[in-house]
Write a protein that holds these residues in place. Structure first.
Motif, PDB file in Angstrom:
ATOM      1  N   SER A 109      35.863  15.232  11.699  1.00  0.00           N
ATOM      2  CA  SER A 109      36.986  15.157  12.555  1.00  0.00           C
ATOM      3  C   SER A 109      38.224  15.757  12.035  1.00  0.00           C
ATOM      4  O   SER A 109      39.140  16.420  12.513  1.00  0.00           O
ATOM      5  N   LEU A 110      38.538  15.352  10.742  1.00  0.00           N
ATOM      6  CA  LEU A 110      39.551  16.014   9.985  1.00  0.00           C
ATOM      7  C   LEU A 110      39.320  17.657   9.839  1.00  0.00           C
ATOM      8  O   LEU A 110      40.377  18.404   9.909  1.00  0.00           O
ATOM      9  N   SER A 111      38.243  17.980   9.572  1.00  0.00           N
ATOM     10  CA  SER A 111      38.082  19.471   9.644  1.00  0.00           C
ATOM     11  C   SER A 111      38.568  19.958  11.275  1.00  0.00           C
ATOM     12  O   SER A 111      39.213  21.429  10.882  1.00  0.00           O
ATOM     13  N   GLU A 112      38.204  19.671  12.195  1.00  0.00           N
ATOM     14  CA  GLU A 112      38.587  19.970  13.483  1.00  0.00           C
ATOM     15  C   GLU A 112      40.049  19.928  13.532  1.00  0.00           C
ATOM     16  O   GLU A 112      40.527  20.838  14.286  1.00  0.00           O
ATOM     17  N   ILE A 113      40.471  18.927  13.213  1.00  0.00           N
ATOM     18  CA  ILE A 113      42.099  18.656  13.238  1.00  0.00           C
ATOM     19  C   ILE A 113      42.969  19.581  12.538  1.00  0.00           C
ATOM     20  O   ILE A 113      43.699  20.285  12.935  1.00  0.00           O
ATOM     21  N   GLN A 114      42.188  20.054  11.361  1.00  0.00           N
ATOM     22  CA  GLN A 114      42.691  21.183  10.279  1.00  0.00           C
ATOM     23  C   GLN A 114      42.662  22.359  11.024  1.00  0.00           C
ATOM     24  O   GLN A 114      43.757  23.258  11.031  1.00  0.00           O
ATOM     25  N   ALA A 115      41.725  22.658  11.623  1.00  0.00           N
ATOM     26  CA  ALA A 115      41.167  24.275  12.360  1.00  0.00           C
ATOM     27  C   ALA A 115      42.294  24.051  13.526  1.00  0.00           C
ATOM     28  O   ALA A 115      42.991  25.232  13.865  1.00  0.00           O
ATOM     29  N   SER A 116      42.624  22.899  14.290  1.00  0.00           N
ATOM     30  CA  SER A 116      43.365  23.341  15.510  1.00  0.00           C
ATOM     31  C   SER A 116      44.921  23.275  14.984  1.00  0.00           C
ATOM     32  O   SER A 116      45.735  23.950  15.504  1.00  0.00           O
ATOM     33  N   SER A 117      45.366  22.675  13.889  1.00  0.00           N
ATOM     34  CA  SER A 117      46.686  22.779  13.469  1.00  0.00           C
ATOM     35  C   SER A 117      46.807  24.193  12.970  1.00  0.00           C
ATOM     36  O   SER A 117      47.867  24.842  13.405  1.00  0.00           O
ATOM     37  N   ARG A 118      45.860  24.806  12.377  1.00  0.00           N
ATOM     38  CA  ARG A 118      45.981  26.657  12.030  1.00  0.00           C
ATOM     39  C   ARG A 118      46.203  27.329  13.221  1.00  0.00           C
ATOM     40  O   ARG A 118      46.980  28.257  13.401  1.00  0.00           O
ATOM     41  N   GLU A 119      45.433  26.768  14.308  1.00  0.00           N
ATOM     42  CA  GLU A 119      45.408  27.781  15.455  1.00  0.00           C
ATOM     43  C   GLU A 119      47.186  27.749  16.209  1.00  0.00           C
ATOM     44  O   GLU A 119      47.409  28.351  16.558  1.00  0.00           O
TER      45      GLU A 119
END
Length: 157
Positions: free
Chosen positions: A66-76
């Protein structure tokens, strides 16, 4: 509980490193699952792994994903904000400091999004978005004082 991992699982990592591929420096879900499988395969049958520990580790894996997905979303989201901000600068007068330390100014003609940071085209100059120090409406003088009602001359009646 001691976890023993078979030496053969490290053989491929050494081969990859020898082949020129840099070893991973972060643990990901695949590494976590490999460690969990190795732990289950090598556990003492007379003292099996506690199910509450397994549930806790599985929960940690889910949280990590979940944290990895949040991080990827933040980058985008950040990349999109940079694109929007740079698009808004087209036609605006911007200032930046060049390689010689001299402050330059010019009107943004276009934006190039091919790199990780948008690059503004100002005449023949190519300036990265993160190098821009100031923005003014096009045609405004760089050192023009702001006009306020107190400083505006009164019109003759």
């Amino acid at each position: 509980m001691t976890v023993e991992i078979p030496v053969t699982s490290f053989g491929t990592a050494r081969t990859d490193a020898a082949a020129g591929t840099a070893p991973k420096k972060e643990l990901d879900k695949d590494t976590f699952l490999q460690l969990l499988i190795a732990q289950l395969a090598n556990q003492d049958p007379s003292s099996p792994m506690d199910t509450s520990q397994m549930m806790a580790q599985t929960t940690q894996l889910g949280m990590m994903e979940s944290l990895s997905e949040i991080q990827a979303s933040s980058r985008e989201q950040f990349a999109l904000q940079m694109r929007m901000a740079s698009a808004d600068l087209v036609g605006q007068q911007v200032t930046w400091t060049d390689a010689d330390g001299k402050v330059q100014s010019g009107v943004v003609d276009s934006v190039d999004y091919s790199g990780s940071v948008p690059v503004l085209a100002i005449g023949a100059e190519k300036i990265a978005l993160d190098s821009i120090a100031g923005v003014r409406p096009a045609g405004s003088a760089p050192d023009a004082p702001e006009t306020t009602p107190e400083t505006t001359p009164a019109t003759a009646a």
